[in-house]
Every structure is written in structure tokens, then in C-alpha cells.
Scaffold this active site. Structure first.
Site, PDB file in Angstrom:
ATOM      1  N   THR A  14      39.554 -40.761   9.036  1.00 26.36           N
ATOM      2  CA  THR A  14      38.469 -41.713   9.291  1.00 26.36           C
ATOM      3  C   THR A  14      37.101 -41.023   9.410  1.00 26.36           C
ATOM      4  O   THR A  14      36.086 -41.695   9.552  1.00 26.36           O
ATOM      5  CB  THR A  14      38.737 -42.488  10.599  1.00 26.36           C
ATOM      6  OG1 THR A  14      39.026 -41.499  11.615  1.00 26.36           O
ATOM      7  CG2 THR A  14      39.906 -43.435  10.462  1.00 26.36           C
ATOM      8  N   GLY A  15      37.082 -39.689   9.361  1.00 21.48           N
ATOM      9  CA  GLY A  15      35.820 -38.951   9.518  1.00 21.48           C
ATOM     10  C   GLY A  15      35.055 -38.828   8.215  1.00 21.48           C
ATOM     11  O   GLY A  15      35.540 -39.228   7.145  1.00 21.48           O
ATOM     12  N   ARG A 102      40.196 -19.591  10.191  1.00 25.31           N
ATOM     13  CA  ARG A 102      39.544 -18.902   9.063  1.00 25.31           C
ATOM     14  C   ARG A 102      39.583 -17.383   9.143  1.00 25.31           C
ATOM     15  O   ARG A 102      39.699 -16.710   8.124  1.00 25.31           O
ATOM     16  CB  ARG A 102      38.078 -19.348   8.968  1.00 25.31           C
ATOM     17  CG  ARG A 102      37.919 -20.755   8.472  1.00 25.31           C
ATOM     18  CD  ARG A 102      36.440 -21.104   8.420  1.00 25.31           C
ATOM     19  NE  ARG A 102      36.237 -22.509   8.180  1.00 25.31           N
ATOM     20  CZ  ARG A 102      35.161 -23.172   8.590  1.00 25.31           C
ATOM     21  NH1 ARG A 102      34.199 -22.560   9.255  1.00 25.31           N
ATOM     22  NH2 ARG A 102      35.041 -24.458   8.329  1.00 25.31           N
ATOM     23  N   CYS A 133      30.946 -24.803   5.281  1.00 31.17           N
ATOM     24  CA  CYS A 133      30.217 -25.423   4.163  1.00 31.17           C
ATOM     25  C   CYS A 133      29.094 -24.542   3.607  1.00 31.17           C
ATOM     26  O   CYS A 133      28.951 -24.375   2.395  1.00 31.17           O
ATOM     27  CB  CYS A 133      29.650 -26.771   4.618  1.00 31.17           C
ATOM     28  SG  CYS A 133      28.894 -26.724   6.256  1.00 31.17           S
ATOM     29  N   GLN A 160      20.307 -27.339   6.861  1.00 29.23           N
ATOM     30  CA  GLN A 160      21.584 -28.051   6.791  1.00 29.23           C
ATOM     31  C   GLN A 160      21.464 -29.513   7.218  1.00 29.23           C
ATOM     32  O   GLN A 160      20.826 -29.834   8.223  1.00 29.23           O
ATOM     33  CB  GLN A 160      22.627 -27.330   7.663  1.00 29.23           C
ATOM     34  CG  GLN A 160      22.900 -25.919   7.181  1.00 29.23           C
ATOM     35  CD  GLN A 160      23.973 -25.186   7.964  1.00 29.23           C
ATOM     36  OE1 GLN A 160      23.817 -23.989   8.235  1.00 29.23           O
ATOM     37  NE2 GLN A 160      25.060 -25.852   8.328  1.00 29.23           N
ATOM     38  N   SER A 163      25.103 -34.579   8.089  1.00 27.96           N
ATOM     39  CA  SER A 163      26.487 -34.995   7.804  1.00 27.96           C
ATOM     40  C   SER A 163      27.473 -33.880   8.116  1.00 27.96           C
ATOM     41  O   SER A 163      28.647 -34.151   8.372  1.00 27.96           O
ATOM     42  CB  SER A 163      26.633 -35.453   6.354  1.00 27.96           C
ATOM     43  OG  SER A 163      26.166 -34.447   5.474  1.00 27.96           O
ATOM     44  N   GLY A 164      26.996 -32.630   8.153  1.00 33.11           N
ATOM     45  CA  GLY A 164      27.864 -31.510   8.521  1.00 33.11           C
ATOM     46  C   GLY A 164      28.390 -31.643   9.939  1.00 33.11           C
ATOM     47  O   GLY A 164      29.426 -31.074  10.287  1.00 33.11           O
ATOM     48  N   LYS A 217      29.715 -17.293  11.343  1.00 34.60           N
ATOM     49  CA  LYS A 217      30.689 -17.740  10.325  1.00 34.60           C
ATOM     50  C   LYS A 217      30.202 -17.282   8.958  1.00 34.60           C
ATOM     51  O   LYS A 217      30.961 -16.787   8.136  1.00 34.60           O
ATOM     52  CB  LYS A 217      30.812 -19.271  10.313  1.00 34.60           C
ATOM     53  CG  LYS A 217      31.578 -19.875  11.478  1.00 34.60           C
ATOM     54  CD  LYS A 217      31.507 -21.410  11.375  1.00 34.60           C
ATOM     55  CE  LYS A 217      31.643 -22.035  12.743  1.00 34.60           C
ATOM     56  NZ  LYS A 217      31.293 -23.473  12.745  1.00 34.60           N
ATOM     57  N   HIS A 246      23.235 -29.398   1.835  1.00 32.61           N
ATOM     58  CA  HIS A 246      22.689 -28.216   2.510  1.00 32.61           C
ATOM     59  C   HIS A 246      21.883 -27.398   1.497  1.00 32.61           C
ATOM     60  O   HIS A 246      22.325 -27.207   0.358  1.00 32.61           O
ATOM     61  CB  HIS A 246      23.810 -27.314   3.027  1.00 32.61           C
ATOM     62  CG  HIS A 246      24.561 -27.852   4.216  1.00 32.61           C
ATOM     63  ND1 HIS A 246      24.261 -29.034   4.850  1.00 32.61           N
ATOM     64  CD2 HIS A 246      25.615 -27.333   4.891  1.00 32.61           C
ATOM     65  CE1 HIS A 246      25.103 -29.215   5.862  1.00 32.61           C
ATOM     66  NE2 HIS A 246      25.933 -28.202   5.905  1.00 32.61           N
TER      67      HIS A 246
HETATM   68  P1  A2P Z   1      38.883 -40.973  14.966  1.00 28.49           P
HETATM   69  O1  A2P Z   1      38.016 -41.648  13.955  1.00 28.49           O
HETATM   70  O2  A2P Z   1      40.103 -41.751  15.293  1.00 28.49           O
HETATM   71  O3  A2P Z   1      38.140 -40.470  16.171  1.00 28.49           O
HETATM   72  P2  A2P Z   1      33.859 -36.728  12.126  1.00 28.49           P
HETATM   73  O4  A2P Z   1      33.818 -35.238  11.932  1.00 28.49           O
HETATM   74  O5  A2P Z   1      33.187 -37.480  11.001  1.00 28.49           O
HETATM   75  O6  A2P Z   1      33.357 -37.128  13.460  1.00 28.49           O
HETATM   76  O7  A2P Z   1      35.431 -37.133  12.068  1.00 28.49           O
HETATM   77  C1  A2P Z   1      36.406 -36.516  12.895  1.00 28.49           C
HETATM   78  C2  A2P Z   1      37.803 -36.977  12.462  1.00 28.49           C
HETATM   79  O8  A2P Z   1      38.770 -36.318  13.287  1.00 28.49           O
HETATM   80  C3  A2P Z   1      38.036 -38.472  12.636  1.00 28.49           C
HETATM   81  O9  A2P Z   1      38.918 -38.916  11.647  1.00 28.49           O
HETATM   82  C4  A2P Z   1      38.684 -38.510  14.008  1.00 28.49           C
HETATM   83  O10 A2P Z   1      39.496 -39.656  14.229  1.00 28.49           O
HETATM   84  C5  A2P Z   1      39.576 -37.294  13.931  1.00 28.49           C
HETATM   85  N1  A2P Z   1      39.977 -36.818  15.262  1.00 28.49           N
HETATM   86  C6  A2P Z   1      39.168 -36.396  16.257  1.00 28.49           C
HETATM   87  N2  A2P Z   1      39.900 -36.043  17.335  1.00 28.49           N
HETATM   88  C7  A2P Z   1      41.203 -36.244  17.017  1.00 28.49           C
HETATM   89  C8  A2P Z   1      42.456 -36.079  17.680  1.00 28.49           C
HETATM   90  N3  A2P Z   1      42.520 -35.607  18.933  1.00 28.49           N
HETATM   91  N4  A2P Z   1      43.581 -36.411  17.027  1.00 28.49           N
HETATM   92  C9  A2P Z   1      43.539 -36.872  15.766  1.00 28.49           C
HETATM   93  N5  A2P Z   1      42.393 -37.069  15.071  1.00 28.49           N
HETATM   94  C10 A2P Z   1      41.239 -36.747  15.675  1.00 28.49           C
END
Ligand code: A2P
Length: 340
Positions: A14-15, A102, A133, A160, A163-164, A217, A246
Site C-alpha cells: 500500500t506504500g 544492504r 535510491c 531529493q 516521495s523518497g 549509504k 532525485h
Molecule cells: P500500511 O499502509 O498498512 O501502513 P510508505 O513508505 O509509502 O509510507 O509505505 C510503507 C508501507 O509499509 C505501507 O504499505 C505500510 O502498510 C507498510 N508497513 C509499515 N509498517 C508495517 C508493518 N509493521 N507491517 C507490515 N507492513 C507495514
């Protein structure tokens, strides 16, 4: 591409990066048999589109990887540290976008245009790391220069995009910009200072040596990917109010002399690189043009006359694509073609 197909999990689906990973698997026609989308319990039940079908997001647990062949992780370092070994134990090869693995000597750190052979080392731990990235786009452009002329030292400053940092930061820049042009107070939640109409010389945490983790990094990952621990690297990483893409100003000291013309010709034929270098017509790489594309764009190629063997370059790429999701799916392609 092999005729086989694979069960693929995306952790962090979902991120910002996870979403792009799903899109890249589809766009790059990775042979996915079944896909499993994983995120935190907050997102369980949400549905995301893959190849025209809606797929339900499941909560990521240690049991999520049974029957999976490959897992693309982009859910933060702690999540990778906890769940990548569980996935590997289940026989699923992890391609991890976090910084958790890494620098582990038993984990390959791969940019397919540079060191695809390193993928073979996935066998040690069942984990392959996707680099930072800013490092990915820099080594795509610098590897051909290093192979031909030898690189002694790199001095890089980055510009940068937000969105990163993830979705929250994209929202923060949008909301702050909207507030300010309406003469309202801008709320600051994600970064320690306002990012709208500002530049922050601070990405990731500060270390005892005065550098940030992001800067170190770039130092350590560049040497690991180029397999050149002797190269001097120093970095200043800066967050700027740009949504996607970036940019980097890179000064390179080579061992053998390289003219700007030679570097331009070399990079014009380099894999993954697009040279945009026509200053007379105001043509140079721009974040807004790199966004949504998979290439690494290089321009402003010119001699650094302050030293005998110096070259300056401006390197731009979409940090969510080549800087993260595209590179991860390219690693999966090498893995699938050569090793699974
Ligand atoms: P969720 O959307 O349920 O919080 P971004 O870097 O864009 O913020 O996205 C981070 C991603 O990592 C999202 O999909 C988020 O899910 C997921 N995430 C963050 N913490 C956890 C966790 N403890 N277990 C599983 N997924 C996680």
C-alpha cells in the site's frame, strides 16, 4: 525471460514504492503466477488492482510466505529485519528495498546494469538488497566511467524529492504548499522543518561523524556495488520540495584522463542511461521529465578544470521507479532468468 512463472509477494503493497512495484511487475511483464499483497493490519482488506483484477491486501505475518517464490519488500527496515528471514526460511527469495540488509557481507547489493553477477550470492541468506535510491542512479551513470577510466574520488550533492520518504511526505508537501499559497499556517509533521519552499540538508538520522545515514549509504553502497572499496566518496544529501525524481550534482576524479566528449560518447551507449546534454537549447535532465520513466538521465557533462582529471555531471532519475521499484523488478528478472 524463462518460460516459468512465479508466485510473488509484495510486502508494503500500500506504500508509494510497493504500489509502484505492483505496477512494474505488470508493465515489465514479469511472469507472475499468483500475487500476494501484504501490508500492516491497518490495510488488511483494502483492494489493489493487478493486471485488471482487484486483489485483497493481507496482513503481513511470518506465515505470509508459504508457497511464495519471490517477495519484494518495501515496508521499512524493521519490518524487513523481522520478516525477511521468515520468508527466506519458507523458501521464498527476498528482494528488499530497505537499508536493513544492504551492508551484510552475505547479502548481495544489486543494480542489474552494474553487477548482475552478484545476484548469485542470494543463496547465502535468501535475501538480495535493493540499494538506496540516490546510489542506484549514481552508479548506473558512473559504472561505465569507472570501467573505462577508473574513478579515484566522487563528490556528490543530492536534491531529493519527498516521495523518497513515502506517502505521508508527498501529502505533507502538497498540504504545506496549498496552505501557504492561501496564506494559512503550514503544519509540519513528517520533517523537522517545513519542506514547502525550502531545502533541508538532512535525510535520515545524523551519525556521530556529522554525516547523515543517507550520506553514508551513498558512500558505502557505491563502493560495494562497484566492488571498489578504494574509491573515495563524500556526499551531502538534501531534501527539496519536488514530488518525484532525485537530482544529483556529481564531481568525479578519474585515474586516466577523460574528456567531456569521451564521457558523453561513453554514456550515450551505456545501459539504462539517457544522455540529455544540449545546453545551447536549454536541454538537460529535469526531475519533472524523469518522473514516470525508467532511465537514468545524465547531462551538464563538463570538464572540472580545477584538477587534472575531473568531470562534472548532473544525474536525474525517478526515485520510486529506477531508484526503487524498477530496480527491484529488474533484480527479480535476473533471478528468474538465471537462478530459479
Ligand atoms: P500500511 O499502509 O498498512 O501502513 P510508505 O513508505 O509509502 O509510507 O509505505 C510503507 C508501507 O509499509 C505501507 O504499505 C505500510 O502498510 C507498510 N508497513 C509499515 N509498517 C508495517 C508493518 N509493521 N507491517 C507490515 N507492513 C507495514
Amino acid at each position: 525471460m524463462s518460460a516459468k512463472s512465479f508466485n510473488v509477494a509484495v510486502a508494503g503493497a500500500t506504500g508509494a514504492v510497493g504500489n509502484q512495484m505492483i505496477a512494474c511487475l505488470e508493465e515489465m511483464q514479469f511472469p507472475v503466477k499468483n500475487i500476494r499483497l501484504l501490508a500492516s493490519s491497518r490495510s488488511a482488506g483494502r483492494r489493489l488492482r493487478f493486471r485488471g483484477e482487484m486483489v485483497a491486501v493481507e496482513e503481513l505475518t511470518a506465515d505470509s510466505f508459504a508457497g511464495m517464490d519471490i517477495a519484494l519488500f518495501s515496508a521499512g527496515g524493521t519490518t524487513s529485519q523481522t520478516f525477511a528471514p521468515a520468508a527466506a526460511r519458507a523458501g521464498c527469495v527476498v528482494i528488499d528495498n530497505s537499508s536493513a540488509w544492504r551492508m551484510d557481507p552475505q547479502v548481495p547489493l544489486v543494480v542489474p546494469e552494474v553487477n548482475p553477477h552478484a545476484v548469485a550470492d542470494y543463496r547465502h541468506k535468501g535475501i538480495i538488497a535493493n540499494p538506496n535510491c540516490s546510489t542506484i542512479q549514481m552508479v548506473v551513470a558512473l559504472n561505465p566511467i569507472h570501467r573505462r577510466f577508473g574513478i579515484r574520488r566522487i563528490v556528490v550533492s543530492t536534491y531529493q524529492s519527498v516521495s523518497g520518504t513515502g506517502k505521508k511526505a508527498i501529502d505533507e508537501l502538497f498540504n504545506q504548499t496549498r496552505a501557504m499559497i492561501n496564506f494559512l499556517e503550514a503544519e509540519t509533521r513528517v520533517y523537522p522543518h517545513r519542506i514547502a519552499f525550502n531545502c533541508l540538508p538532512h535525510i535520515d538520522a545524523f551519525l556521530a561523524n556529522g554525516y547523515t545515514k543517507e550520506e553514508m549509504k551513498m558512500v558505502n553502497e557505491t563502493r560495494k556495488i562497484l566492488e571498489a572499496p578504494e574509491i573515495g566518496v563524500t556526499a551531502t544529501t538534501v531534501r527539496v520540495p519536488v514530488f518525484f525524481g532525485h537530482s544529483e550534482a556529481v564531481n568525479v576524479e578519474t585515474i586516466a584522463h577523460a574528456s567531456a566528449e569521451q564521457v558523453r560518447a561513453l554514456l550515450s551507449d551505456a545501459p539504462g542511461v539517457t544522455v540529455v546534454d544540449d545546453p545551447a537549447n536549454n536541454r538537460y535532465p529535469l526531475a519533472i521529465e524523469a518522473a514516470g520513466r525508467d532511465s537514468t538521465f545524465v547531462g551538464r557533462i563538463r570538464q572540472d578544470d580545477s584538477i587534472p582529471n575531473g568531470i562534472n555531471l548532473w544525474i536525474v532519475a525517478d526515485n520510486i521507479r529506477k531508484g526503487a521499484a524498477t530496480n527491484a523488478v529488474q533484480i527479480a528478472q535476473v533471478l528468474a532468468d538465471r537462478h530459479l
